[in-house]
Design a protein around this motif. Structure first.
Motif, short mmCIF file in Angstrom:
data_model
loop_
_atom_site.label_atom_id
_atom_site.label_comp_id
_atom_site.label_asym_id
_atom_site.label_seq_id
_atom_site.Cartn_x
_atom_site.Cartn_y
_atom_site.Cartn_z
N ARG A 74 4.19 14.11 18.87
CA ARG A 74 3.15 14.35 17.88
C ARG A 74 3.91 14.37 16.38
N LEU A 75 4.85 15.23 16.39
CA LEU A 75 5.56 15.14 14.93
C LEU A 75 6.28 13.90 14.74
N LEU A 76 6.65 13.09 15.51
CA LEU A 76 7.22 11.74 15.43
C LEU A 76 5.96 10.75 14.96
N GLY A 77 5.00 10.68 15.56
CA GLY A 77 3.82 9.86 15.20
C GLY A 77 3.25 10.37 13.84
N THR A 78 3.22 11.69 13.56
CA THR A 78 2.70 12.25 12.46
C THR A 78 3.52 11.62 11.14
N VAL A 79 4.93 11.73 11.23
CA VAL A 79 5.94 11.23 10.25
C VAL A 79 5.47 9.65 10.08
N VAL A 80 5.37 8.97 11.23
CA VAL A 80 5.31 7.39 11.13
C VAL A 80 3.91 7.27 10.39
N GLY A 81 2.93 7.79 10.91
CA GLY A 81 1.62 7.53 10.19
C GLY A 81 1.44 7.98 8.84
N CYS A 82 2.10 9.29 8.24
CA CYS A 82 2.20 9.32 6.89
C CYS A 82 2.90 8.48 6.14
N ALA A 83 4.06 8.07 6.41
CA ALA A 83 4.66 6.74 5.76
C ALA A 83 3.99 5.63 5.74
N ALA A 84 3.14 5.16 6.86
CA ALA A 84 2.33 4.10 6.72
C ALA A 84 1.25 4.31 5.78
N ALA A 85 0.57 5.41 5.72
CA ALA A 85 -0.60 5.78 4.82
C ALA A 85 -0.17 5.54 3.31
N LEU A 86 1.15 6.20 3.02
CA LEU A 86 1.64 6.28 1.64
C LEU A 86 2.06 4.70 1.33
N ALA A 87 2.45 3.73 2.27
CA ALA A 87 2.81 2.39 1.95
C ALA A 87 1.66 1.55 1.63
N LEU A 88 0.56 1.81 2.49
CA LEU A 88 -0.94 1.16 2.45
C LEU A 88 -1.59 1.63 1.05
N CYS A 89 -1.65 2.96 0.73
CA CYS A 89 -1.98 3.22 -0.66
C CYS A 89 -1.32 2.72 -1.82
N ALA A 90 0.12 2.40 -1.75
CA ALA A 90 0.86 1.91 -2.60
C ALA A 90 0.60 0.29 -2.79
N LEU A 91 0.27 -0.31 -1.59
CA LEU A 91 0.08 -1.56 -1.85
C LEU A 91 -1.07 -2.09 -2.23
N PHE A 92 -2.20 -1.28 -1.79
CA PHE A 92 -3.58 -1.63 -2.17
C PHE A 92 -4.43 -0.58 -3.10
N VAL A 93 -3.69 -0.48 -4.33
CA VAL A 93 -4.37 0.67 -4.97
C VAL A 93 -5.69 0.43 -5.67
N GLN A 94 -6.65 1.36 -5.31
CA GLN A 94 -7.99 1.16 -5.62
C GLN A 94 -8.68 -0.38 -5.25
N GLN A 95 -8.31 -0.94 -3.94
CA GLN A 95 -8.64 -2.03 -3.45
C GLN A 95 -9.43 -1.73 -2.23
N ALA A 96 -10.43 -1.17 -2.20
CA ALA A 96 -10.95 -0.64 -0.81
C ALA A 96 -10.92 -1.50 0.21
N PRO A 97 -11.36 -2.99 -0.12
CA PRO A 97 -11.64 -3.81 1.15
C PRO A 97 -10.18 -4.21 1.76
N LEU A 98 -9.21 -4.35 0.78
CA LEU A 98 -7.87 -4.59 1.19
C LEU A 98 -7.36 -3.40 1.88
N LEU A 99 -7.37 -2.30 1.44
CA LEU A 99 -7.20 -1.05 2.14
C LEU A 99 -7.67 -0.87 3.44
N PHE A 100 -8.79 -1.23 3.66
CA PHE A 100 -9.54 -1.12 4.96
C PHE A 100 -8.85 -2.16 6.05
N ALA A 101 -8.60 -3.33 5.27
CA ALA A 101 -8.04 -4.33 6.32
C ALA A 101 -6.71 -3.88 6.67
N GLY A 102 -6.06 -3.38 5.68
CA GLY A 102 -4.61 -2.98 6.03
C GLY A 102 -4.67 -1.86 7.22
N ILE A 103 -5.49 -0.82 6.94
CA ILE A 103 -5.65 0.38 8.04
C ILE A 103 -6.04 -0.35 9.08
#
Length: 692
Positions: A74-103
């Motif tokens: 659970r700790l490992l999955g949380t760390v990886v999931g948090c890193a992925a969320a930060l990467a997606l938010c950085a790539l698609f800043v205020q671009q909801a359709p692209l962010l949803f597609a990435g998620i």
């Protein structure tokens, strides 16, 4: 009188501790971990103390090893999931359709990864997928808050992991290590009884197939227990290696026992054959040796090659039977020795053992990812069109349960049970929130007010028939009662949030019921196709060199055995206690393909060690014909592989007179493989093969 009372009290205490006492101790540990995490979250002033509490409920498992294993992943999955969320938010800043597609793509990839793995490794993939959604979606309008959301969630999950691990490992813990040793001992006894029934002719083909299906489930269960026990201090790396070796040795002797049993059944079905009487003394001696407490292999009792009154085909059958009996005795001796070393905790002589390798049909893997992505996109569309702020909660819950249930053979039933827990907890949470918790004026009174509802969920979770309902009660109550640093009691918020949560679970149920409902774990048709592919892979793997080692051979056999047994375990889990005709047909086919794969691997090794010439060419042709048959089964390919097997047998027999002792032994082993291959191919021609 007092002695009788004391004895009765001791008897009652022992009975209670072995039945209801275990359940009450689990409830006590669960509540202590939950409220301990809540108190620490309050003390540190975390934004969402309920996340720490929810983590302890998710980690509430029967044994300390299971808790620690799940906590780690659970700790490992949380760390990886948090890193992925930060990467997606950085790539698609205020671009909801692209962010949803990435998620959606990330969630689909993680759900596919979960389907390819087992135990808590699978859960780690699931968690990495939906953690990214839980952080990126709330940060949709405020991407600058994504880092704080990720850091806060990681801290809250860490607090819950710490409390759950300490409580379940210290307060009257149940050790997984002892349970694993009991499972191994019970397996030895069951398999010895099974072998005695085979050797004494008390088991027909149908009963043997069902026994092999149960043994496949036992192999997976031991691996699950071993993975959990490895996180306990009492479990050493040497014991992990021995358990891996124990499972591998069991799979080897199990495959040989099936080949031997089918040969014995065929020989006994031949009217007037003298072979059963010739083999009976050796079979009886082997069965008697297995009935003894300590295993000691009997003498082979085969001095030569009797030819009086036997046809050429009967001599081949007799040679094959003795070769299989020799192989079975050797493999059973290795299996028994590993069991004895586990019982004595003796690490001497333990060599490297390979880990368990699962196999999941690719259509099921891809369908799992597609369902998770579709659930996210559908919930996102509903959120957009409804303009309902609480729909974000429904979106997140639908993603969570679509991902979690993807590895279940009955995902609709799993989600339905969680939903029943939510519905049960709905009115109870309302009463607890507005009639009890609202009156609490300290942490102690808060605990007293909320403990009955959480205790009910923990008690239900100890019942295998209602475990999903209990988990649903705990998760729903933890999110709805939601103890926070600044409590708010608003019926409108309560109704909206609870409707959103139930709507999210309903959406997950609808996705599994409507979208690719036949593509779930353990479906017989997909298991059958995957079995053919695994056998083909055993035939067409990387070519062996002349210096191929015994270690390489064992590694290849281990991988093939593991993947076939894992497919059978999926089939057993999906079919339940009473397998139907389709399931039994796939089991029969799997065991025959297991024979084919073992024979193909042995022939490939012999071909690599043979000198260039007719023997090597005919063996290669035999393996290639078998690979073509596994790739596309048909009457033509079936006839071609039968002809290749007969040609290879004739070539090897012609090479026997001029072979030295070492080569003679290898050639006779190859003849046994060819004979088993020939028998299996004839049986597959006569049986109704599952439609591909």
């Amino acid at each position: 009188m007092m002695r009788a009372v004391a004895g009765a009290l001791r008897h009652w205490t022992t009975h209670w501790s072995a039945s209801h006492g275990v359940r009450w101790l689990f409830v006590a540990r669960t509540l202590l971990a939950a409220f301990g995490a809540l108190g620490l979250a309050f003390y540190f002033g975390l934004d969402s103390p309920s996340t720490a509490m929810t983590t302890t409920f998710i980690l509430a498992l029967p044994s300390a090893g299971m808790v620690l294993e799940k906590a780690y992943y659970r700790l490992l999955g949380t760390v990886v999931g948090c890193a992925a969320a930060l990467a997606l938010c950085a790539l698609f800043v205020q671009q909801a359709p692209l962010l949803f597609a990435g998620i959606a793509l990330w969630l689909a990839a993680c759900t596919c990864g979960a389907a390819l793995h087992r135990n808590q490794q699978s859960y780690s993939f699931v968690l990495a997928g939906y953690t990214a959604a839980m952080i990126a979606i709330p940060a949709l309008d405020a991407p600058e808050a994504a880092f704080m959301l990720a850091a806060t969630r990681l801290t809250e999950v860490g607090v819950g992991i710490l409390c759950a691990g300490l409580v379940h490992d210290v307060l009257f813990p149940r050790r997984q290590h002892a349970g694993v040793l009991q499972i191994a001992a019970a397996r030895r006894e069951r398999f010895a009884a099974f072998c005695r029934d085979v050797l004494s002719h008390r088991l027909d083909a149908g009963a043997a197939e069902l026994a092999h299906l149960r043994f496949a489930a036992d192999i997976a269960a031991l691996e699950t227990g071993r993975a959990a026990a490895s996180f306990e201090a009492a479990h050493s790396p040497a014991q992990t290696r021995r358990l891996h070796a124990f499972n591998s040795a069991f799979m080897a002797v199990l495959g040989t026992s099936y080949t031997l049993h089918r040969l014995l059944l065929r020989l006994r079905a031949q009217d007037g054959s003298a072979l059963p009487d010739l083999l009976e003394p050796r079979l009886a001696a082997l069965a008697a040796a297995m009935a003894l407490p300590l295993w000691s292999p009997p003498e082979p009792g085969y001095a030569g090659e009797p030819g009086d009154g036997l046809t050429h085909a009967q001599r081949i059958d007799l040679e094959t039977a003795h070769e299989l009996l020799d192989r079975f005795t050797h493999e059973y001796s290795a299996f028994a020795a590993l069991h004895d070393s586990l019982a004595r905790n003796d690490a001497s002589g333990t060599e490297h053992a390979w880990t368990y390798e699962p196999a999941t049909p690719w259509p099921i893997v891809l369908a799992s990812g597609a369902r998770a992505a579709c659930a996210l996109l559908a919930a996102g569309a509903c959120w957009y069109w409804l303009a309902w702020p609480y729909a974000a909660n429904a979106l997140i819950l639908s993603c969570i349960f679509c991902a979690l249930a993807s590895s279940s053979p009955r995902p609709v039933a799993m989600v339905r049970q969680i939903l029943s827990g939510f519905l049960l907890a709905w009115p109870l949470s309302f009463a607890t929130e507005f009639w009890l918790v609202m009156l609490a004026d300290s942490f102690v009174t808060l605990v007293l007010a909320a403990a009955p509802l959480f205790g009910l969920g923990a008690w239900l979770a100890t019942d295998p028939q209602r475990a999903g309902m209990g988990i649903g009660v705990m998760l729903f109550a933890a999110q709805v009662i939601a103890p926070a640093n600044q409590m708010r009691y608003d019926m409108g918020v309560f109704l909206n949030s609870t409707l959103a949560m139930i709507g999210g679970v309903l959406l997950a149920w609808a996705v599994f019921a409507v979208l690719l409902p036949q593509h779930t774990m353990g479906r017989a048709a997909y298991i059958a196709r995957a079995l053919w592919r695994e056998t083909q892979a055993a035939c067409i793997g990387r070519p062996f060199t002349a210096t191929v080692t015994e270690r390489h051979l064992r590694r290849l056999r281990h991988r093939f055995d593991n993947r076939v047994r894992d497919l059978l375990n999926q089939l057993a889990t999906a079919s339940g206690p009473a397998p139907g005709a389709d399931t039994r047909a796939v089991v029969r086919q799997a065991l025959m393909l297991l024979e084919l794969g073992h024979a193909a691997i042995g022939l490939r090794v012999l071909a690599s060690r043979a000198q260039t010439g007719v023997t090597r060419d005919t063996l290669h042709a035999c393996v290639q014909a078998l690979a073509a048959y596994c790739h596309r089964p048909s009457p033509a390919s079936h006839g071609a592989v039968l002809d290749a097997v007969l040609a290879a047998g004739a070539t090897i027999r012609a090479a026997l007179p001029c072979a030295d002792a070492g080569r003679n032994a290898r050639l006779r082993a190859a003849l046994a493989d060819l004979h088993a291959l020939h028998t299996s191919l004839l049986s597959m021609y006569q049986e109704i093969i599952v439609k591909l």
